[in-house]
Each structure stands twice: as structure tokens, then as C-alpha cells.
Write an enzyme that holds these catalytic residues in place. Structure first.
Site, PDB file in Angstrom:
ATOM      1  CD  GLU A 130      30.607  -4.238  -7.177  1.00  0.00           C
ATOM      2  OE1 GLU A 130      30.043  -5.313  -6.965  1.00  0.00           O
ATOM      3  OE2 GLU A 130      30.247  -3.180  -6.632  1.00  0.00           O
ATOM      4  CG  ASP A 139      29.686  -0.721  -3.668  1.00  0.00           C
ATOM      5  OD1 ASP A 139      29.883  -1.937  -3.629  1.00  0.00           O
ATOM      6  OD2 ASP A 139      28.554  -0.199  -3.614  1.00  0.00           O
ATOM      7  CG  HIS A 148      30.466  -8.935  -0.350  1.00  0.00           C
ATOM      8  ND1 HIS A 148      31.487  -8.480  -1.163  1.00  0.00           N
ATOM      9  CD2 HIS A 148      29.518  -7.987  -0.386  1.00  0.00           C
ATOM     10  CE1 HIS A 148      31.152  -7.310  -1.654  1.00  0.00           C
ATOM     11  NE2 HIS A 148      29.964  -6.972  -1.205  1.00  0.00           N
ATOM     12  CG  ASP A 149      27.851  -8.567  -3.722  1.00  0.00           C
ATOM     13  OD1 ASP A 149      27.305  -8.443  -2.610  1.00  0.00           O
ATOM     14  OD2 ASP A 149      28.474  -7.642  -4.284  1.00  0.00           O
ATOM     15  CG  ASP A 175      34.084  -1.883  -0.251  1.00  0.00           C
ATOM     16  OD1 ASP A 175      33.695  -1.175  -1.182  1.00  0.00           O
ATOM     17  OD2 ASP A 175      33.819  -3.090  -0.154  1.00  0.00           O
TER      18      ASP A 175
END
Ligand code: GLC
Length: 556
Positions: A261, A211, A335-336, A104
Site C-alpha cells: 500500500e 500496510d 476499508h479506508d 496484512d
């Protein structure tokens, strides 16, 4: 669609990615936080599930203000997560099982603890040019810094600029004040970040997630946003495609398994990011379908999900991305996000059906599915009762901001409870023992109280579990070419709460129907074919869709 495009579809469309949120996955040393050795110890569990690639959230040195998305060194390991030897061992063990690791890369910003930022703070002109610093008015002071360069809001609340008295300058932070945005207009920054990719490539890493990567190119002119929070100026910014192409070229990652993302993005931009002709990324995450329960786009307010809108968004992103040669990452959860079964389903009355309905809906679409740890078990949102149980910086900020906006403490808590990123971050439930087998110590974030029934051990022993259903969907994707690469077309819904689509390839056809409600709904009238998969007993198929039924029929 060209033949070349479809060979990529067979490749990306036959894979399934599993996301590990390292802090909550498996602790190996009793400090209450997951770590690299913990992941290594669970690889066989992942092989059993049938996945191909493991995305691990950032495990680089970090003050952990945003759980590792605040990186202070891109080429080392955060001690709480282990050592470089632990990483190398994980990498060896994963390879031996045919799994690839996806790292990531948080390249929009660094932690303010990063050496680059520290040198900038000390006034080194080379490193000042690594970030988005803007001069303050002469005479500005710590007590009275004057107006920030723009009125843009940080995604975690408050103004996006921070004043540094010793420099008499502001710096931009689209996220937390300890996450300073990098200046991608500076070629030295771009070269440094490409060097980070080469470092991990040399260690054998062959998959990357980027990200919030569509935020890296900021506009030259900084202006106030009187219509929104500033995002329209920097999302899919002016040089974004150029910078991504250069990063991919200099980093040596063209054609690898990569995903970006994309925050508040457009479909057109995502075609650009993921069409192989552009040599940017393999695929894109977009979040539009996860805003259908935001009243007027407001995350921190509650409403029932609008299923008609959800259907339209899926239809557009599936069909138009295909027509443009793009590729979608398919997901509900990460995870968000709060756990999707609690949000789009009813986990009280129909926990199994709503958890499996959601999976049926996305796993048979065109794209690459992502499973977020615990999603395959049907883990739910938390049962926390007090704000003290939350850890996430965004949740704590908004608990305060909502009260400043006039909500009572109880009202603010109800919103945070439904929307917090911690809802998806509670530790992985491995078994029904102490701390669900996650840690022998004190877990950094409390467990969800239903782990005695919702856990991996119990579900692996049950052929009708949520996990067994996920395993089946993953195996189907490996077996059926029409799921991997078939064309996709949305069908007219037989009812408001039903989403239906078909996939076709070389004379084969699949029709998927999903009832997003707790009531019976009319089904499409279909002749022949056979049931491919269903979350209800296959022998008892009816002409209506039962509560939260998800079912697919195939014609060969
Ligand atoms: C992404 C991450 C999120 C993080 C943010 C800032 O949205 O998924 O967890 O807080 O970027 O890095």
C-alpha cells in the site's frame, strides 16, 4: 516487454483478490464483531464468486484503536477474532478450496501497547532505538513540552509527535498517537520484521499485503515542512528500495503474491516496487485516482469527481507502469474508502448501472483486481444521521477539527458522512434477516439501512444482480488471455465523461467504454467485433452510451 515479464502478467493478471475486513465480515460467536471462524463459514460464498486469494485485514493482538492496524504482537491472534487453531483451520479450509490467504503486515508502526514500545518507555536503550525518539529541550515538562521536533501532521489530525515526560523525549506517530513509527534505520528492527514474515511463511502463508510500506524510510535530517504536512520528506523515503529488498530476501517472500500500500507515491517509485527485476513486491496500490474529488487535495471537503482527471490518471498509471515493467493493483474500494458507487455514481437513480460501471472500468484493465467485501453486492455508504453512530478515530477527530476550522456541526457532519472510513466498514449484508445475518448480537458498527434489498442472499437468487455481474467479470478474466496480459492503450474519449481504452494481445483486441454520467454520451464509432460484456441489455446496444453504461467489445 520481455517474455519473462509477460509470463508474470499471465500469472498475476489471471487472479482476483477479495478483501475481508474481518471486524465486519461474519460474526460466529454473537459478540457483534466478525472473526476467523466467521470467515471459514463463508469460504464457499467466495469460491462461488470465483476469486483466488483472500486478503484479511489484521487479526493480531491489538488494543483496536485503529481496528487492528495498531498491532501489539505480530505472531499471535487477537482473542476477539479467535485463536491460532481457528487460523490454522481457516488456512486448511481455504487451501482445500484452492484459495490463498493474504496477511496484512503493518510494519510502519506498532501499537504503543507492543512489548517493544513498553520496554522503550521503561528506558531500555535497545528498544528506544526501535522507534523514532527525539530528545526534547532540557527543562521541558508535561504542561509545557516546547516545540515538537518538526511541524509534521499526523494523518489522523494534529501534530505527529508525542511528548513522553518520563523520558523527556518525543516519539513520531504518522497515524494515531497509539501507533508509534518504527525505526527502520535500525538493522535489529528490520531483522525482527523479517522474522515475522518467516513465522507466517512457516505456517504456510504465501501472500502478503504491506500496510503504508512506502513510509518506512524516514529522512536522516528532520525539518519542518512549510509547503505541506511533511509527507514529501518520508513518502518513498531515502532507503525505501534497499529496505524492501532486504525484507523480501530475509523474509523469504521473493516472487510470492505480495502488494504494497503506497501512500502519496510516485509512478516512478511504483515501477521500482513492482518490477520483478528489483525483487521487491508483486504490485502496488496507489491512491491518486481516489483523490479526483478532493478540492485542492483536501480529503475533508467535497466536490464532484473530475472525470477528465480520472481518465488521465488511469491512462498514465496503466500505460507507464506497463512500459516500466511494473504491475498495478486495480481497485476502487477498501476499508479506508467510502463506497465508490455512492461517490462516483448515482445510487438513487441508477444503483445497478453505477455499481457495475465502476467494476467494468477497472476489471478489464491491466493489473490484478481487488474486490472489497460488499462491493460485489453494490453496498452503499451509510445512512447514519448522527456522529454518535461513527466509530472511526479519523472520522471523530475530523468532525472536531472541521468545527475548529469554522464549519457548523451540520456542515462538519455532511463532510464526515461522505468521507468517513466507516462508510465502507458497515457489516457485510448476507441476507434480509436480523442484522443482515452478520451477527446474532449487537453489531459493533450499525448496518446500512438498505440491507433488506442489497444483500448476498437476494442477489445470488437473481441472475441480473450486481453480484452476478461481478461474477461474470471475474470469470471473463480467467477465460480471456487478452484481459490477463494484453497491452493497454487509452483512446481519445468521445466525451468528457467517457473513459475508453483498448487491450491487445496476439491479434485479439478489446475496447472498453465507460460513461461516468447520468446522461447519454456519444460512443466511439467501432466496426465489427462482438459484445464481450455490458451492464445494459446486450441485444439492445445503441450508438450512444446510456447513463452509467459500461461496455466492452472484442475482436478475435
Ligand atoms: C493503512 C490502513 C489504514 C490504517 C493505516 C495505518 O492506510 O489501510 O486502515 O489506518 O494504514 O496503519
Amino acid at each position: 516487454m520481455t517474455i519473462a515479464d509477460n509470463s508474470r502478467a499471465f500469472e498475476l493478471g489471471s487472479r482476483v483478490v477479495y478483501q475481508v475486513y474481518i471486524k465486519s465480515f461474519q460474526d460466529s460467536d454473537g459478540d457483534g464483531m466478525g472473526d476467523l471462524r466467521g470467515i471459514t463459514s463463508r469460504l464457499d460464498y467466495l469460491v462461488d464468486l470465483g476469486i483466488d486469494c483472500l486478503w484479511i485485514t489484521p487479526f493480531f493482538p491489538s488494543p483496536q484503536n485503529d481496528n487492528g492496524y495498531d498491532v501489539s504482537d505480530y505472531c499471535a491472534i487477537e482473542p476477539i477474532y479467535g485463536t491460532m487453531d481457528d487460523f490454522d483451520e481457516l488456512s486448511r479450509q481455504a487451501k482445500a478450496r484452492g484459495l490463498s490467504l493474504m496477511l496484512d503486515m503493518v510494519f510502519n508502526h506498532t501499537s504503543t501497547e507492543h512489548e517493544w514500545f513498553r520496554k522503550a518507555l521503561a528506558g531500555d536503550p535497545r528498544y528506544l532505538a526501535y522507534y523514532k525518539f527525539v530528545d526534547a529541550e532540557p527543562g521541558a515538562t508535561a504542561d509545557d513540552p516546547g516545540k515538537p521536533p518538526t511541524n509534521w501532521e499526523s494523518k489522523f489530525g494534529g501534530n505527529a509527535w508525542e511528548y513522553v515526560p518520563s523520558l523527556n523525549k518525543w516519539y513520531l506517530h504518522l497515524f494515531d498517537v497509539s501507533q508509534a513509527d518504527l525505526n527502520w534505520d535500525n538493522p535489529q528492527v528490520r531483522e525482527e520484521l523479517a522474522g515475522v514474515l518467516r513465522f507466517w511463511r512457516a505456517k504456510g502463508v504465501d501472500a502478503f499485503r504491506f500496510d503504508v510500506v512506502n513510509l518506512i524510510s524516514k529522512p536522516e535530517r528532520l525539518e519542518d515542512d512549510f509547503e505541506g504536512d511533511g509527507r514529501r520528506f518520508y513518502s518513498d523515503g531515502p532507503h525505501i528500495h534497499e529496505y524492501l529488498q532486504e525484507l523480501v530476501r530475509l523474509g523469504g517472500i521473493d516472487g510470492l503474491m505480495t502488494v504494497g500500500e503506497m501512500s502519496s507515491t510516485s509512478l516512478e517509485s511504483c515501477i521500482g516496487y513492482s518490477n520483478p527485476a528489483n525483487h521487491e513486491l508483486g504490485m502496488a496500490f496507489n491512491f491518486h485516482h481516489l483523490k479526483v474529488d478532493y478540492p485542492d487535495g483536501e480529503k475533508w471537503a467535497l466536490m464532484e469527481p473530475d472525470i477528465a482527471e480520472l481518465r488521465d490518471l488511469f491512462a498514465r498509471w496503466q500505460q507507464d507502469m506497463t512500459a516500466g515493467g511494473g504491475w498495478n493493483a486495480l481497485f476502487w474500494s477498501n476499508h479506508d474508502q467510502p463506497r465508490p458507487n455512492s461517490r462516483f455514481g448515482n445510487t438513487e437513480s441508477h444503483w445497478y448501472e453505477s455499481s457495475t460501471l465502476l467494476a467494468t472500468c477497472t476489471h478489464l484493465m491491466r493489473g490484478t483486481p481487488y474486490v472489497y467485501q460488499g462491493e460485489e453486492l453494490g453496498q452503499t455508504i451509510t445512512d447514519f444521521t448522527s456522529i454518535d453512530q461513527y466509530r472511526d478515530v479519523e472520522s471523530l477527530n475530523y468532525y472536531r477539527i472541521l468545527q475548529e476550522r469554522g464549519l457548523t456541526a451540520d456542515e462538519a457532519f455532511a463532510v464526515v458522512h461522505a468521507r468517513s472510513r466507516d462508510d465502507g466498514r458497515t457489516p457485510m449484508a448476507w441476507d434480509d434477516g436480523p442484522n443482515a445475518g452478520f451477527t446474532t448480537g449487537e453489531p459493533w458498527l450499525g448496518l446500512c439501512g438498505n440491507y433488506p434489498t442489497i444483500n448476498a442472499k437476494t442477489e445470488m437468487a437473481d441472475p441480473h444482480s450486481v453480484r452476478a455481474y461481478f461474477k461474470r467479470l471475474i470469470a471473463l478474466r480467467k477465460a480471456e488471455r487478452v484481459i490477463q496480459a494484453g497491452d493497454v492503450r487509452f483512446l481519445e474519449s468521445p466525451a468528457d465523461k467517457v473513459i475508453a481504452y483498448e487491450r491487445t494481445l496476439d491479434g485479439e483486441r478489446i475496447v472498453v467504454q465507460c460513461n461516468f454520467s447520468g446522461e447519454e454520451q456519444p460512443a466511439l464509432e467501432l466496426d465489427g467485433g462482438e459484445i464481450l460484456v455490458s451492464n445494459y441489455d446486450e441485444a439492445a446496444q445503441t450508438s450512444t452510451l446510456r447513463p452509467w453504461e459500461g461496455t466492452a467489445r472484442i475482436w478475435r
